[in-house]
Design an enzyme around this catalytic site. Structure first.
Site, PDB file in Angstrom:
ATOM      1  N   ARG A  54       0.805  -1.119   0.001  1.00 59.12           N
ATOM      2  CA  ARG A  54       0.031  -0.311  -0.229  1.00 59.12           C
ATOM      3  C   ARG A  54       0.757   1.571  -0.298  1.00 59.12           C
ATOM      4  O   ARG A  54       2.125   1.304   0.435  1.00 59.12           O
ATOM      5  CB  ARG A  54      -0.583   0.204   1.012  1.00 59.12           C
ATOM      6  CG  ARG A  54      -0.497  -0.796   2.843  1.00 59.12           C
ATOM      7  CD  ARG A  54       0.350   0.042   3.369  1.00 59.12           C
ATOM      8  NE  ARG A  54       0.120   1.011   3.354  1.00 59.12           N
ATOM      9  CZ  ARG A  54       0.955   2.285   3.437  1.00 59.12           C
ATOM     10  NH1 ARG A  54       2.294   1.971   3.633  1.00 59.12           N
ATOM     11  NH2 ARG A  54       0.821   3.059   3.706  1.00 59.12           N
ATOM     12  N   GLY A  55       0.333   2.511   0.340  1.00 58.77           N
ATOM     13  CA  GLY A  55       0.716   3.891  -0.355  1.00 58.77           C
ATOM     14  C   GLY A  55       1.476   3.766  -1.556  1.00 58.77           C
ATOM     15  O   GLY A  55       1.717   2.678  -2.892  1.00 58.77           O
ATOM     16  N   ALA A  56       1.294   4.899  -1.900  1.00 61.77           N
ATOM     17  CA  ALA A  56       1.089   5.860  -3.140  1.00 61.77           C
ATOM     18  C   ALA A  56       2.518   4.987  -4.404  1.00 61.77           C
ATOM     19  O   ALA A  56       1.904   4.306  -5.149  1.00 61.77           O
ATOM     20  CB  ALA A  56       0.975   6.900  -3.559  1.00 61.77           C
ATOM     21  N   ARG A  95      -7.315  -0.407  -6.329  1.00 57.80           N
ATOM     22  CA  ARG A  95      -7.862   0.834  -5.752  1.00 57.80           C
ATOM     23  C   ARG A  95      -7.715   2.390  -6.607  1.00 57.80           C
ATOM     24  O   ARG A  95      -6.859   2.365  -6.626  1.00 57.80           O
ATOM     25  CB  ARG A  95      -6.557   0.842  -4.104  1.00 57.80           C
ATOM     26  CG  ARG A  95      -6.764  -0.477  -3.825  1.00 57.80           C
ATOM     27  CD  ARG A  95      -5.536   0.086  -2.465  1.00 57.80           C
ATOM     28  NE  ARG A  95      -5.890   0.924  -1.759  1.00 57.80           N
ATOM     29  CZ  ARG A  95      -5.614   1.874  -0.443  1.00 57.80           C
ATOM     30  NH1 ARG A  95      -3.955   1.051  -0.761  1.00 57.80           N
ATOM     31  NH2 ARG A  95      -6.394   2.066   0.041  1.00 57.80           N
ATOM     32  N   GLN A 208      -1.839   3.034   9.881  1.00 57.53           N
ATOM     33  CA  GLN A 208      -0.537   2.544   9.386  1.00 57.53           C
ATOM     34  C   GLN A 208       0.539   3.455  10.298  1.00 57.53           C
ATOM     35  O   GLN A 208       1.360   3.764   9.883  1.00 57.53           O
ATOM     36  CB  GLN A 208      -1.371   3.470   7.971  1.00 57.53           C
ATOM     37  CG  GLN A 208      -1.895   2.627   6.883  1.00 57.53           C
ATOM     38  CD  GLN A 208      -3.326   3.005   6.591  1.00 57.53           C
ATOM     39  OE1 GLN A 208      -3.170   3.340   8.309  1.00 57.53           O
ATOM     40  NE2 GLN A 208      -3.076   2.646   5.315  1.00 57.53           N
ATOM     41  N   ASP A 249      -1.507  10.566  -1.796  1.00 55.92           N
ATOM     42  CA  ASP A 249      -1.995   9.202  -2.888  1.00 55.92           C
ATOM     43  C   ASP A 249      -2.519  10.314  -4.037  1.00 55.92           C
ATOM     44  O   ASP A 249      -2.076   9.245  -5.234  1.00 55.92           O
ATOM     45  CB  ASP A 249      -3.038   9.001  -2.103  1.00 55.92           C
ATOM     46  CG  ASP A 249      -2.913   7.954  -0.714  1.00 55.92           C
ATOM     47  OD1 ASP A 249      -2.185   7.099  -0.991  1.00 55.92           O
ATOM     48  OD2 ASP A 249      -3.176   8.963   0.228  1.00 55.92           O
ATOM     49  N   ASN A 259      -5.121  12.488   0.846  1.00 49.46           N
ATOM     50  CA  ASN A 259      -4.352  11.580   1.212  1.00 49.46           C
ATOM     51  C   ASN A 259      -5.038  11.249   2.113  1.00 49.46           C
ATOM     52  O   ASN A 259      -6.156  11.793   2.669  1.00 49.46           O
ATOM     53  CB  ASN A 259      -3.076  12.929   2.549  1.00 49.46           C
ATOM     54  CG  ASN A 259      -2.397  11.888   3.268  1.00 49.46           C
ATOM     55  OD1 ASN A 259      -1.198  10.853   2.287  1.00 49.46           O
ATOM     56  ND2 ASN A 259      -1.492  12.386   4.110  1.00 49.46           N
ATOM     57  N   LYS A 260      -4.627  10.143   2.917  1.00 48.95           N
ATOM     58  CA  LYS A 260      -5.285   9.276   4.125  1.00 48.95           C
ATOM     59  C   LYS A 260      -5.882  10.417   5.023  1.00 48.95           C
ATOM     60  O   LYS A 260      -6.028  11.746   5.149  1.00 48.95           O
ATOM     61  CB  LYS A 260      -4.132   8.576   5.134  1.00 48.95           C
ATOM     62  CG  LYS A 260      -4.774   7.700   6.059  1.00 48.95           C
ATOM     63  CD  LYS A 260      -5.388   6.660   5.121  1.00 48.95           C
ATOM     64  CE  LYS A 260      -4.972   6.099   4.142  1.00 48.95           C
ATOM     65  NZ  LYS A 260      -6.025   5.396   3.808  1.00 48.95           N
TER      66      LYS A 260
HETATM   67  O1  MRU Z   1      -4.183   3.469   2.505  1.00 51.44           O
HETATM   68  P1  MRU Z   1      -3.062   3.454   2.586  1.00 51.44           P
HETATM   69  O2  MRU Z   1      -2.374   2.922   3.420  1.00 51.44           O
HETATM   70  O3  MRU Z   1      -2.685   3.339   1.242  1.00 51.44           O
HETATM   71  O4  MRU Z   1      -2.820   4.747   2.240  1.00 51.44           O
HETATM   72  C1  MRU Z   1      -1.625   5.937   1.925  1.00 51.44           C
HETATM   73  C2  MRU Z   1      -1.600   6.356   2.744  1.00 51.44           C
HETATM   74  O5  MRU Z   1      -0.252   5.436   3.184  1.00 51.44           O
HETATM   75  C3  MRU Z   1      -1.182   7.900   2.682  1.00 51.44           C
HETATM   76  O6  MRU Z   1      -2.179   8.096   2.549  1.00 51.44           O
HETATM   77  C4  MRU Z   1       0.113   8.055   2.281  1.00 51.44           C
HETATM   78  O7  MRU Z   1       0.365   9.687   3.475  1.00 51.44           O
HETATM   79  C5  MRU Z   1       0.378   8.703   1.330  1.00 51.44           C
HETATM   80  S1  MRU Z   1       0.811   7.752   0.093  1.00 51.44           S
HETATM   81  C6  MRU Z   1       2.861   7.955  -0.016  1.00 51.44           C
END
Ligand code: MRU
Length: 382
Positions: A54-56, A95, A208, A249, A259-260
């Site tokens: 996960r994570g962009a 996603r 996370q 993201d 973002n999250k």
């Molecule tokens: O749902 P996730 O864990 O894939 O979400 C992504 C993230 O961890 C965050 O939004 C993050 O701050 C940006 S992704 C580099």
């Protein structure tokens, strides 16, 4: 980055057996370090959907490798190109919010189309997957260099007292191929001997921050403190946060930042308390076609069970930890909503930190750093 003293990236080809991609299964962290083998695009799509990765940045790199696995498998099919398009559609459906996913898939499709034989196409897909991963790591390293002066300046002002950074979710090396985005300036400062301390938002519902950011900062020896999600405002009111750095993201060409979930509230608190609020991102996380983040960025909604349940290790008498378990926190019959991301309007962002440098969060400043995207056609708003 280092795990128990050994350098790891988050994704790589299995040495000596390059038909297999290896990933760190992030669902097991922080309690177990598990490397998982992925050998089909279907498995890669499931790993993205179920958040083994996960994570962009890492979602983008995983999609790049997923397309390589699809190319390997498509040789057996009569219609190589049609199979690849199916794989691209499958990966893109996993996603919706992180733009790196579609970006990596489209980049692979364009690259593979340049090959004439199946063999050539597979070779190109392999090279492109590796390139996407290498570029991600290099961009994050550069973000660290570009962000370091901000922390250094605050450290000077504070006469060497620890610089307190607040971050949300995990935009660390686990969210990318290496280094991370929000964490890159923090690691760079720590490695340069500047005292830093990180307030880590736990980031419910999937935690996370608690599970991943706290773990990776700990592995690197960066002082940090885990906080409940709603603590940041209080800390900022009491002068206990010098700056916020978060990831993203998807960021529009005008500087609106997805973002999250919960990021927007931190940005509001930061503005109210005159705490600088930075967003760190590689250019692969810009959506050059979008202008209006609030209206246009697709926000992922996930299952309600993520909100109603919590998970971790059971703790026995004397604090001894036992097996992993999930517990139901909420009344079983209560409905729950689970929006994965929110959008922080550009006006609340002090600056963006990219691999090419820092800029204000507005279209003119962003395009001055990335002039090659001046002509990208923003989608028409309806
Ligand atoms: O749902 P996730 O864990 O894939 O979400 C992504 C993230 O961890 C965050 O939004 C993050 O701050 C940006 S992704 C580099």
């Amino acid at each position: 980055m280092n795990v128990h003293g050994k350098h790891y990236r988050t994704i790589w080809l299995q040495p000596g057996h390059e038909r297999v991609v290896e990933i760190i299964d992030q669902r097991a962290l922080p309690h177990r370090f598990v490397v998982e083998q992925i050998d089909t695009v279907e498995k890669m799509a499931a790993a993205i959907l179920e958040m083994h990765v996960r994570g962009a940045g890492l979602i983008g790199a995983s999609a790049g490798y997923g397309m390589y696995l699809a190319a390997l498998a498509s040789v057996r099919s009569r219609n190589f190109d049609a199979r690849l398009i199916e794989a691209a559609t499958l990966l893109k459906s996993t996603r919706p919010t992180a733009v790196n996913l579609a970006w990596a898939v489209e980049r692979q499709l364009a690259a593979i189309a340049r090959g004439s034989t199946a063999r050539e196409k597979i070779a190109i897909a392999r090279e492109t997957a590796i390139l996407i991963a290498d570029e991600d790591a290099a961009a994050c390293r550069a973000i660290g260099e570009r962000g370091l002066p901000l922390i250094r300046a605050i450290s000077k002002r504070k006469a060497g007292k620890p610089v307190n950074v607040l971050t949300h979710c995990n935009a660390g090396w686990l969210a990318f191929v290496d280094h991370g985005s929000a964490t890159a300036p923090i690691y760079a400062a720590h490695d340069a001997g500047i005292p830093v301390h990180v307030w880590v938002d736990e980031t419910r519902p999937r935690s996370q921050g608690a599970k991943l950011t706290a773990w990776e900062l700990g592995q690197h020896g960066v002082p940090h403190t885990l906080i409940a999600d709603n603590t940041g405002g209080h800390l900022m009111q009491h002068g206990m946060v010098d700056l916020c750095i978060v990831g993203t993201d998807r960021t529009t060409r005008t500087g609106d930042v997805a973002n999250k979930i919960g990021t927007y509230l931190k940005a509001l608190a930061a503005r109210d308390n005159r705490v600088p609020f930075y967003v760190a991102l590689p250019s692969s996380s810009f959506d050059w076609k979008m202008r209006d983040g609030l209206r246009e960025i697709p926000i992922e909604e996930r299952g309600s069970e993520e909100v109603k349940f919590a998970d971790g290790l059971l703790v026995g008498p004397g604090g001894k930890t036992g097996r992993h378990a999930e517990v139901l926190v909420a009344p079983p019959a209560s409905p729950a909503a689970n929006y994965g991301f929110d959008v922080t309007p550009a006006r609340l962002v002090t600056a963006l930190i990219t691999e090419r440098g820092r800029c204000r969060a507005n279209e003119r400043a962003i395009l001055a750093l990335f002039p090659e995207h001046r002509l990208a056609q923003p989608r028409n708003r309806t």
